[in-house]
Design a protein around this motif. Structure first.
Motif, PDB file in Angstrom:
ATOM      1  N   SER A  55       0.819  -1.217   0.000  1.00 28.56           N
ATOM      2  CA  SER A  55       0.000   0.000   0.000  1.00 28.56           C
ATOM      3  C   SER A  55       0.854   1.269   0.000  1.00 28.56           C
ATOM      4  CB  SER A  55      -0.933   0.011   1.218  1.00 28.56           C
ATOM      5  OG  SER A  55      -0.190  -0.011   2.427  1.00 28.56           O
ATOM      6  N   ASN A  56       2.164   1.140   0.247  1.00 32.64           N
ATOM      7  CA  ASN A  56       3.060   2.301   0.243  1.00 32.64           C
ATOM      8  C   ASN A  56       3.791   2.481  -1.086  1.00 32.64           C
ATOM      9  OD1 ASN A  56       2.573   2.939   3.039  1.00 32.64           O
ATOM     10  ND2 ASN A  56       3.845   1.171   3.579  1.00 32.64           N
ATOM     11  N   SER A  57       3.529   1.602  -2.048  1.00 30.41           N
ATOM     12  CA  SER A  57       4.195   1.685  -3.348  1.00 30.41           C
ATOM     13  C   SER A  57       3.305   2.425  -4.342  1.00 30.41           C
ATOM     14  CB  SER A  57       4.504   0.278  -3.870  1.00 30.41           C
ATOM     15  OG  SER A  57       4.827   0.311  -5.246  1.00 30.41           O
ATOM     16  N   ASP A  76      -9.342   1.050  -0.927  1.00 30.76           N
ATOM     17  CA  ASP A  76      -8.846   0.979   0.452  1.00 30.76           C
ATOM     18  C   ASP A  76     -10.005   1.013   1.455  1.00 30.76           C
ATOM     19  OD1 ASP A  76      -6.463   1.095   2.275  1.00 30.76           O
ATOM     20  OD2 ASP A  76      -7.435   2.960   2.891  1.00 30.76           O
ATOM     21  N   LYS A  77     -10.984   1.851   1.192  1.00 31.40           N
ATOM     22  CA  LYS A  77     -12.155   1.944   2.073  1.00 31.40           C
ATOM     23  C   LYS A  77     -12.934   0.627   2.079  1.00 31.40           C
ATOM     24  CE  LYS A  77     -16.436   4.561   2.793  1.00 31.40           C
ATOM     25  NZ  LYS A  77     -17.316   5.645   2.263  1.00 31.40           N
ATOM     26  N   ILE A 128      -9.256 -10.842   3.401  1.00 30.01           N
ATOM     27  CA  ILE A 128      -8.127  -9.911   3.369  1.00 30.01           C
ATOM     28  C   ILE A 128      -7.476  -9.811   4.745  1.00 30.01           C
ATOM     29  CG2 ILE A 128      -7.415  -7.531   2.865  1.00 30.01           C
ATOM     30  CD1 ILE A 128     -10.089  -7.214   1.361  1.00 30.01           C
ATOM     31  N   LYS A 129      -6.154  -9.665   4.744  1.00 34.00           N
ATOM     32  CA  LYS A 129      -5.456  -9.266   5.961  1.00 34.00           C
ATOM     33  C   LYS A 129      -4.350  -8.281   5.584  1.00 34.00           C
ATOM     34  CE  LYS A 129      -2.189 -13.175   6.174  1.00 34.00           C
ATOM     35  NZ  LYS A 129      -1.736 -14.319   7.006  1.00 34.00           N
ATOM     36  N   VAL A 130      -3.890  -7.518   6.570  1.00 27.96           N
ATOM     37  CA  VAL A 130      -2.826  -6.547   6.347  1.00 27.96           C
ATOM     38  C   VAL A 130      -1.632  -6.912   7.211  1.00 27.96           C
ATOM     39  CG1 VAL A 130      -2.128  -4.137   6.523  1.00 27.96           C
ATOM     40  CG2 VAL A 130      -4.436  -4.693   5.783  1.00 27.96           C
ATOM     41  N   VAL A 131      -0.468  -6.988   6.581  1.00 25.81           N
ATOM     42  CA  VAL A 131       0.766  -7.285   7.305  1.00 25.81           C
ATOM     43  C   VAL A 131       1.825  -6.287   6.855  1.00 25.81           C
ATOM     44  CG1 VAL A 131       2.571  -8.974   7.784  1.00 25.81           C
ATOM     45  CG2 VAL A 131       0.212  -9.746   7.455  1.00 25.81           C
ATOM     46  N   GLY A 132       2.238  -5.435   7.782  1.00 27.31           N
ATOM     47  CA  GLY A 132       3.302  -4.484   7.482  1.00 27.31           C
ATOM     48  C   GLY A 132       3.058  -3.607   6.275  1.00 27.31           C
ATOM     49  N   GLY A 133       1.838  -3.106   6.129  1.00 35.64           N
ATOM     50  CA  GLY A 133       1.525  -2.226   5.005  1.00 35.64           C
ATOM     51  C   GLY A 133       1.190  -2.958   3.721  1.00 35.64           C
ATOM     52  N   HIS A 134       1.174  -4.289   3.762  1.00 36.40           N
ATOM     53  CA  HIS A 134       0.837  -5.094   2.588  1.00 36.40           C
ATOM     54  C   HIS A 134      -0.559  -5.687   2.745  1.00 36.40           C
ATOM     55  CE1 HIS A 134       5.182  -4.874   2.017  1.00 36.40           C
ATOM     56  NE2 HIS A 134       5.011  -5.318   0.780  1.00 36.40           N
TER      57      HIS A 134
END
Length: 313
Positions: free
Chosen positions: A82-84, A103-104, A117-123
């Motif tokens: 998500s930071n790229s 994202d919402k 879905i899951k989020v790990v370290g901005g991914h």
């Protein structure tokens, strides 16, 4: 009686390792334990849905959402950073809406018990790839298919235009994980396809980048992922290899350790297991074996692949 105020309302259980899940399935006598885990990735609700007679629930809760097609980017990419900036732009292309909308939607989906879905370290990571494909049921007629193809063509057209894209897709370090994930979707499309002209045209368009002298990075991408195309369109790829046999035999003779030789052999190793390409693949392998200076190499060689084909037959 007195209420036990020290006990929290929510109890979070640690995730079990894959080995423990599979062993528990086998102990319970559940058939095809490894295949079951592969399809569900240990997600409890998904597991219950897959075991016959244990649930009347055929689809996850998120399948009822009107915006479930916003999962298409994550389905095709499997995960993204998500930071790229580059990966966020790809998400927008695949979704057909702004990144903020995606994202919402993902944030809302993650509040559900059986969220994919899951989020790990901005991914953002897709938890259950197989079930998501099963629910969304995309075909070559879908808008999502067109967007996926447009994204890949866009990448191929940009990787030779500047170092930023070349670095992002690891042109000189083997396969790009993101590109591998994007391209592997065509294998899934091929399994649920009644329009081989459309899929064939797409694969042919990708293959046209091979050996373009002014687009070496794009050519390397296609060669590095040749085995993926072999699984998506075996008849077409074996025909392409046969058509270019003089160039291929010359390459094997002059540069046998070239990465392209390895990629061609890996692709041929896939083609021997498809009825429509097996005979031609074995014929090519035998010709390569005859000219091989080290005929009896035991791994990824014409000899070893011919032995694999004989064992399969």
């Amino acid at each position: 009686g007195t209420e036990a105020t020290s006990i929290p309302w929510n109890v979070n259980l640690a995730e079990l390792p894959k080995f423990h899940y599979i062993r528990a399935f086998k102990d319970m006598g559940v058939p095809d334990a490894e295949e079951l885990y592969t399809f569900t990735h240990g997600n409890l609700r998904a597991l219950i849905r897959r075991i016959p007679g244990t649930s009347t629930e055929s689809k996850p809760d998120w399948a009822k959402r009107e915006d479930k097609d916003l999962l298409a980017p994550l389905l095709f990419m499997r995960s993204f950073n998500s930071n790229s900036d580059i990966e966020r732009a790809i998400v927008e292309q695949l979704a057909g809406v702004s990144y903020d909308c995606v994202d919402k939607a993902y944030t809302e989906m993650m509040r559900k018990e059986d969220s994919p879905i899951k989020v790990v370290g901005g991914h953002y990571i897709l938890v259950n790839y197989e079930e998501t494909w099963d629910v969304l049921q995309y075909t070559v007629y879908s808008t999502q298919y067109e967007r996926l193809t447009d994204v890949i063509i866009s990448i191929l057209n940009k990787v030779d235009k500047g170092p930023r894209f070349a670095a992002a897709f690891s042109m000189h370090g083997g396969k790009s994980t993101l590109l591998q994930n994007l391209l592997e979707n065509y294998i899934y499309f091929s399994c649920n396809n009644d329009n081989w002209d459309e899929l064939g045209n797409t694969i042919s368009m990708f293959m046209s980048y091979i050996n373009k002298t002014d687009e070496t990075n794009a050519s390397n991408i296609i060669m590095n992922h040749l085995s993926v195309f072999a699984q998506a369109a075996p008849k077409m790829i074996v025909a392409k290899i046969e058509k270019d046999d003089k160039w291929i035999f010359s390459l094997f003779k002059q540069l046998p350790s070239d990465e392209r030789c390895s990629n061609i052999l890996v692709a041929l190793g896939k083609l021997i297991f498809y009825s429509e390409s097996a005979v031609s693949a074995c014929r090519i392998l035998f010709q390569l074996y005859q000219s091989d200076q080290n005929k009896f190499r035991e791994s990824n060689s014409p000899y070893s692949l011919l032995l694999d084909a004989l064992c399969f037959i």
